[in-house]
Design a protein around this motif. Structure first.
Motif, PDB file in Angstrom:
ATOM      1  N   THR A  13       0.828  -1.207   0.000  1.00  0.00           N
ATOM      2  CA  THR A  13       0.000   0.000   0.000  1.00  0.00           C
ATOM      3  C   THR A  13       0.858   1.252   0.000  1.00  0.00           C
ATOM      4  OG1 THR A  13      -1.772  -1.164   1.173  1.00  0.00           O
ATOM      5  CG2 THR A  13      -1.806   1.243   1.236  1.00  0.00           C
ATOM      6  N   SER A  18      -1.867   3.472  -2.860  1.00  0.00           N
ATOM      7  CA  SER A  18      -3.299   3.316  -2.619  1.00  0.00           C
ATOM      8  C   SER A  18      -3.600   1.850  -2.341  1.00  0.00           C
ATOM      9  CB  SER A  18      -4.132   3.797  -3.809  1.00  0.00           C
ATOM     10  OG  SER A  18      -4.021   2.893  -4.896  1.00  0.00           O
ATOM     11  N   ILE A  19      -4.729   1.620  -1.680  1.00  0.00           N
ATOM     12  CA  ILE A  19      -5.136   0.244  -1.402  1.00  0.00           C
ATOM     13  C   ILE A  19      -5.548  -0.463  -2.696  1.00  0.00           C
ATOM     14  CG2 ILE A  19      -6.884  -1.155  -0.238  1.00  0.00           C
ATOM     15  CD1 ILE A  19      -6.821   0.862   2.053  1.00  0.00           C
ATOM     16  N   SER A  34      -7.621  -4.164   2.821  1.00  0.00           N
ATOM     17  CA  SER A  34      -8.075  -3.264   3.890  1.00  0.00           C
ATOM     18  C   SER A  34      -8.196  -4.003   5.215  1.00  0.00           C
ATOM     19  CB  SER A  34      -9.424  -2.643   3.514  1.00  0.00           C
ATOM     20  OG  SER A  34      -9.310  -1.830   2.367  1.00  0.00           O
ATOM     21  N   LEU A  49      -1.463   4.281   8.854  1.00  0.00           N
ATOM     22  CA  LEU A  49      -1.822   5.048   7.665  1.00  0.00           C
ATOM     23  C   LEU A  49      -3.001   5.953   7.955  1.00  0.00           C
ATOM     24  CD1 LEU A  49      -1.621   2.156   5.044  1.00  0.00           C
ATOM     25  CD2 LEU A  49      -0.124   4.150   5.069  1.00  0.00           C
ATOM     26  N   ARG A  51      -6.003   7.614   6.316  1.00  0.00           N
ATOM     27  CA  ARG A  51      -6.766   7.382   5.099  1.00  0.00           C
ATOM     28  C   ARG A  51      -7.712   8.538   4.849  1.00  0.00           C
ATOM     29  NH1 ARG A  51      -5.929   3.043   8.151  1.00  0.00           N
ATOM     30  NH2 ARG A  51      -5.486   0.986   7.272  1.00  0.00           N
ATOM     31  N   SER A  52      -7.798   8.963   3.590  1.00  0.00           N
ATOM     32  CA  SER A  52      -8.787   9.952   3.189  1.00  0.00           C
ATOM     33  C   SER A  52      -9.273   9.563   1.804  1.00  0.00           C
ATOM     34  CB  SER A  52      -8.187  11.369   3.167  1.00  0.00           C
ATOM     35  OG  SER A  52      -7.293  11.520   2.079  1.00  0.00           O
ATOM     36  N   LEU A  56      -3.436   8.477   0.808  1.00  0.00           N
ATOM     37  CA  LEU A  56      -2.967   7.809   2.014  1.00  0.00           C
ATOM     38  C   LEU A  56      -1.670   8.465   2.454  1.00  0.00           C
ATOM     39  CD1 LEU A  56      -3.438   4.044   1.065  1.00  0.00           C
ATOM     40  CD2 LEU A  56      -4.838   5.359   2.642  1.00  0.00           C
TER      41      LEU A  56
END
Length: 299
Positions: A13, A18-19, A34, A49, A51-52, A56
């Protein structure tokens, strides 16, 4: 207990940004990645992390843990590879970065040969002309041409290449061929944008530096070669870019009495990676494919 698959999800990640991209790299559903991240944070009792919806970002704890996490994965991969090597086989993932131009011209057959020799290896090859940090870029090894000069890295020499000053017959007919270092000042050059625009020539026991005017600056050797073929100016390029064009007469190698700075090819990898059997096997296979001297010098 912290699980290895959670560490792998965390590192992927961070490396991919990104995931979603990490899930593609790992071949897993996004929800699985996730869940593994969330489980690892629960076990460690920290947030790794932030997260938004847009991005990340590593927290302070994540920054402190990421290099150790990468090291853990490398150690596990190395241990597995050593066991495979002791049983006469190499297997598992191998992620490599190389420059675009050299990769397009020379790596296809060489990599195919290596993978035919080692069918258990799952290679990911990414071609990139920007600077790739072999110590922190998430790659097992990075192929570079030119000086390495980084104490964090081990550099295994693969092959040598001269840099040749070349121009098209049409350019030379229109502007004349330079015959000395001072002559180069009046010519225009096709310059590599990811390094200084200087041209360095070995003169006696030192170096003479020429700064030609730029007809074009570009960060790709193949485009530089094409610009020289089109007659835009002189180009100073490794022989592995222009050996066929010189042989066919589409480009002319210009002798000004002094050799240009050469460019050796290296396979580099982090010092704390250990002497990976997969990397060692790849380096040996590439050297066999390129030859000694390499086939682009023989041509």
């Amino acid at each position: 207990m912290m699980k290895l698959d959670g560490i792998a999800a965390f590192v992927a990640t961070v490396d991919e940004g990104s995931i979603s991209a990490a899930s593609r790299r790992l071949g897993l559903a996004k929800s699985v990645v996730s869940e593994r991240l969330a489980e690892m944070e629960r076990v460690l009792g920290v947030t790794l992390l932030q997260r938004s919806t847009r991005r990340l970002a590593l927290t302070g704890a994540g920054q402190a843990f990421i290099e150790r996490a990468r090291r853990i994965l490398r150690e596990v991969e190395e241990a597995t590879a050593e066991l495979d090597a002791s049983s006469g086989k190499l297997a598992g993932p191998l992620r490599i970065s190389a420059p675009v131009g050299f990769g397009v011209l020379h790596l296809g057959p060489a990599v195919a040969r290596f993978l035919q020799e080692n069918p258990g290896i799952e290679m990911s090859l990414e071609l990139d002309d920007s600077f790739v940090d072999a110590a922190t870029g998430g790659f097992d090894a990075v192929l570079r041409h030119g000086a390495v000069g980084d104490g964090r890295l081990i550099a295994r020499r693969l092959a040598a290449s001269r840099r040749l000053l070349v121009a098209s017959p049409a350019y030379l007919a229109a502007h004349g061929a330079p015959t000395s270092l001072s002559d180069l000042e009046r010519h225009r050059g096709v310059l590599y944008a990811n390094r200084t625009g200087d041209w360095r020539f070995a003169v006696g026991s030192g170096w003479s530096v020429i700064r030609p005017g730029a007809a074009l600056r570009v960060n790709n050797g193949l485009v530089m070669r094409d610009a020289a073929l089109a007659g835009l100016g002189l180009a100073l390029l490794p022989s592995f870019f222009v050996h066929e064009e010189i042989r066919q007469g589409d480009l002319v190698a210009i002798d000004i009495g002094w050799p240009a700075e050469g460019a050796e090819l290296f396979l580099t990898y982090p010092r704390d990676h250990g002497a990976s059997s997969k990397i060692r096997a790849l380096g040996d296979s590439l050297r066999r494919s390129f030859g000694d001297p390499p086939y682009w010098e023989l041509a």
